[in-house]
Enzyme design. Structure first.
Site, short mmCIF file in Angstrom:
data_model
loop_
_atom_site.label_atom_id
_atom_site.label_comp_id
_atom_site.label_asym_id
_atom_site.label_seq_id
_atom_site.Cartn_x
_atom_site.Cartn_y
_atom_site.Cartn_z
CB SER A 119 -1.23 -0.43 0.75
OG SER A 119 -0.45 -0.74 2.21
CG HIS A 140 -2.51 -0.52 -3.39
ND1 HIS A 140 -3.04 1.02 -2.97
CD2 HIS A 140 -2.89 -0.78 -2.09
CE1 HIS A 140 -2.95 1.32 -2.09
NE2 HIS A 140 -3.02 0.03 -1.38
CD GLU A 152 -2.60 3.68 -5.44
OE1 GLU A 152 -2.83 3.37 -4.94
OE2 GLU A 152 -2.96 5.05 -5.95
CG ASN A 190 -2.91 4.70 1.50
OD1 ASN A 190 -3.79 4.45 2.02
ND2 ASN A 190 -2.42 3.47 1.10
N1 CAA Z 1 -15.82 -9.40 1.99
C1 CAA Z 1 -16.92 -9.07 0.94
N2 CAA Z 1 -18.21 -8.70 0.88
C2 CAA Z 1 -17.88 -8.02 2.09
C3 CAA Z 1 -17.36 -7.50 2.71
C4 CAA Z 1 -16.32 -8.36 2.83
N3 CAA Z 1 -14.95 -8.58 4.05
N4 CAA Z 1 -17.85 -6.30 4.30
C5 CAA Z 1 -19.02 -5.93 3.27
N5 CAA Z 1 -19.12 -7.27 1.74
C6 CAA Z 1 -19.97 -6.59 0.47
C7 CAA Z 1 -21.40 -7.47 1.62
O1 CAA Z 1 -21.11 -8.77 1.42
C8 CAA Z 1 -22.58 -6.42 0.73
O2 CAA Z 1 -22.64 -7.33 -0.07
P1 CAA Z 1 -23.74 -8.05 -0.69
O3 CAA Z 1 -24.57 -6.46 -1.17
O4 CAA Z 1 -24.11 -8.84 -1.94
O5 CAA Z 1 -25.10 -7.91 0.58
C9 CAA Z 1 -21.52 -5.48 0.34
O6 CAA Z 1 -20.48 -5.98 0.44
C10 CAA Z 1 -22.09 -4.35 0.71
O7 CAA Z 1 -22.07 -4.47 3.08
P2 CAA Z 1 -22.89 -3.97 4.04
O8 CAA Z 1 -24.04 -3.96 3.01
O9 CAA Z 1 -22.55 -5.43 4.71
O10 CAA Z 1 -22.20 -2.40 4.23
P3 CAA Z 1 -22.07 -1.43 3.61
O11 CAA Z 1 -22.84 -1.15 2.31
O12 CAA Z 1 -21.89 -0.21 4.45
O13 CAA Z 1 -20.86 -1.53 2.60
C11 CAA Z 1 -18.63 -1.40 2.70
C12 CAA Z 1 -19.67 -2.17 3.74
C13 CAA Z 1 -18.00 -1.83 0.96
C14 CAA Z 1 -17.42 -1.82 3.28
C15 CAA Z 1 -18.41 0.25 2.54
O14 CAA Z 1 -18.65 0.17 4.21
C16 CAA Z 1 -17.18 0.81 2.27
O15 CAA Z 1 -17.01 0.76 0.76
N6 CAA Z 1 -16.51 1.43 3.05
C17 CAA Z 1 -15.77 2.11 2.74
C18 CAA Z 1 -14.01 1.33 2.11
C19 CAA Z 1 -13.07 1.47 2.03
O16 CAA Z 1 -12.57 2.68 1.91
N7 CAA Z 1 -11.87 0.43 1.22
C20 CAA Z 1 -10.41 1.12 1.02
C21 CAA Z 1 -9.80 0.86 2.33
S1 CAA Z 1 -7.78 1.85 1.63
C22 CAA Z 1 -6.94 0.78 1.22
O17 CAA Z 1 -7.96 -0.47 1.11
C23 CAA Z 1 -5.96 0.78 0.49
C24 CAA Z 1 -4.86 0.97 1.92
O18 CAA Z 1 -3.82 1.13 1.24
C25 CAA Z 1 -5.44 0.88 3.35
#
Ligand code: CAA
Length: 283
Positions: A119, A140, A152, A190
């Site tokens: 990352s 990424h 990415e 990031n």
């Molecule tokens: N694995 C697989 N599927 C998942 C999951 C997981 N860990 N978490 C949620 N889901 C799926 C759920 O099963 C659900 O699917 P369905 O539509 O089929 O039911 C869908 O995602 C939506 O989940 P929820 O309804 O439970 O919850 P939500 O609408 O709040 O979505 C989320 C959850 C997708 C995580 C959303 O909150 C989100 O987009 N959050 C921000 C995520 C983000 O910013 N990620 C980047 C992080 S930074 C990074 O990764 C890079 C780094 O280098 C640090």
């Protein structure tokens, strides 16, 4: 350059997600970890996600079994001897990554691409551990991998156009959207995300608002799916701190100094969702 056989290194949250989307897209996958238990946890996570797809009518039981059959267990990096690409998703530590890439360079076929899901660590430095820096690249993925559309793709200093193109084509086959970026600290994702999270932690530290209020402002005011403090818990506060340090060291600019409150939480072992406590508590 045709890719069919993939090795993913690290069966944690990111590695298992990457293995799942590769197998779902029809690639043969070796999922490698140092410990059998880690592999078993990774496969359990993949099985849970696939079962949810079956329940939701997006996949049949048969298709689920076929996806799982395409994933093989590996406990030895030497299993990379017949793959076309390795995607490394091990811990964020340059020494460990360099050792892994040096070994991969010795055991993987000459044509194989060596990709890292890092990352924030420099792709060019990881590539320097190998004799094939032109075939080393960053891929990424975002967490949770099965849900998030972005990959990415980071070009190291020596990465060739042919290797970039092969990885971009593979990303499209994974039903993800590739975005090309160059090898600078934090890349794009990031470099922008972490200072926002860090600023949210300063805002909390200075008592400007409660954690709930800060998250609510960003969720309702900016349409972010999660507030920055909840997202920090979700990513892991140790990872957030590590990335801020990479930005701070890499640019030498005080605007990237990590918040003392973030350091304090990490020292306390309050690392977020994975340890049951970060800015919020989880059970
Ligand atoms: N694995 C697989 N599927 C998942 C999951 C997981 N860990 N978490 C949620 N889901 C799926 C759920 O099963 C659900 O699917 P369905 O539509 O089929 O039911 C869908 O995602 C939506 O989940 P929820 O309804 O439970 O919850 P939500 O609408 O709040 O979505 C989320 C959850 C997708 C995580 C959303 O909150 C989100 O987009 N959050 C921000 C995520 C983000 O910013 N990620 C980047 C992080 S930074 C990074 O990764 C890079 C780094 O280098 C640090």
């Amino acid at each position: 350059m045709s890719i069919q056989n993939v090795m993913v290194i690290g069966a944690g949250q990111m590695g298992s997600g990457i293995a799942q989307v590769c197998a779902q897209a029809g690639f043969n996958v070796k999922l490698n970890d140092m410990k059998q238990e880690a592999y078993d946890r990774g496969i359990a996570n993949i099985t849970k996600n696939l079962s949810r797809n079956v329940e939701k009518g997006r996949m049949t039981e048969d298709e689920k079994s076929q996806v799982l059959e395409r994933i093989q267990s590996s406990l030895d990096l030497k299993d990379a001897h017949d793959v076309d690409i390795v995607i490394e998703a091990a811990v964020e530590n340059m020494e460990i990554k360099s050792t892994i890439f040096k070994t991969l360079d010795e055991v993987a076929p000459k044509h194989a691409i060596l990709a890292s899901n890092t990352s924030s660590l420099p792709i060019t430095e990881i590539a320097a551990a190998t004799t094939r820096p032109e075939q080393v690249i960053g891929m990424h993925f975002m967490n949770p991998v099965p849900v998030m559309k972005l990959v990415e793709i980071i070009r190291g200093l020596a990465t060739t156009d042919e290797v970039y193109q092969a990885v971009e084509d593979m990303t499209v086959k994974l039903s993800k959207t590739p975005v090309e970026v160059n090898d600078f600290p934090g890349f794009v994702s990031n470099r922008i995300l972490m200072p926002m999270i860090n600023e949210a932690i300063f805002t909390l530290q200075e008592g400007v608002a409660t954690k709930e209020a800060i998250d609510e402002v960003m969720k309702l005011g900016m349409n972010h799916p999660m507030g920055p403090l909840q997202l920090a818990d979700f990513i892991g506060l140790d990872t957030c701190l590590y990335i801020m340090e990479v930005l701070h060291d890499g640019f030498g600019d005080s605007k990237y100094r990590p918040s003392p409150l973030l350091r304090q939480y990490v020292k306390a072992g309050w690392l977020g969702k994975k340890t049951g406590r970060g800015f919020y508590e989880y059970n």
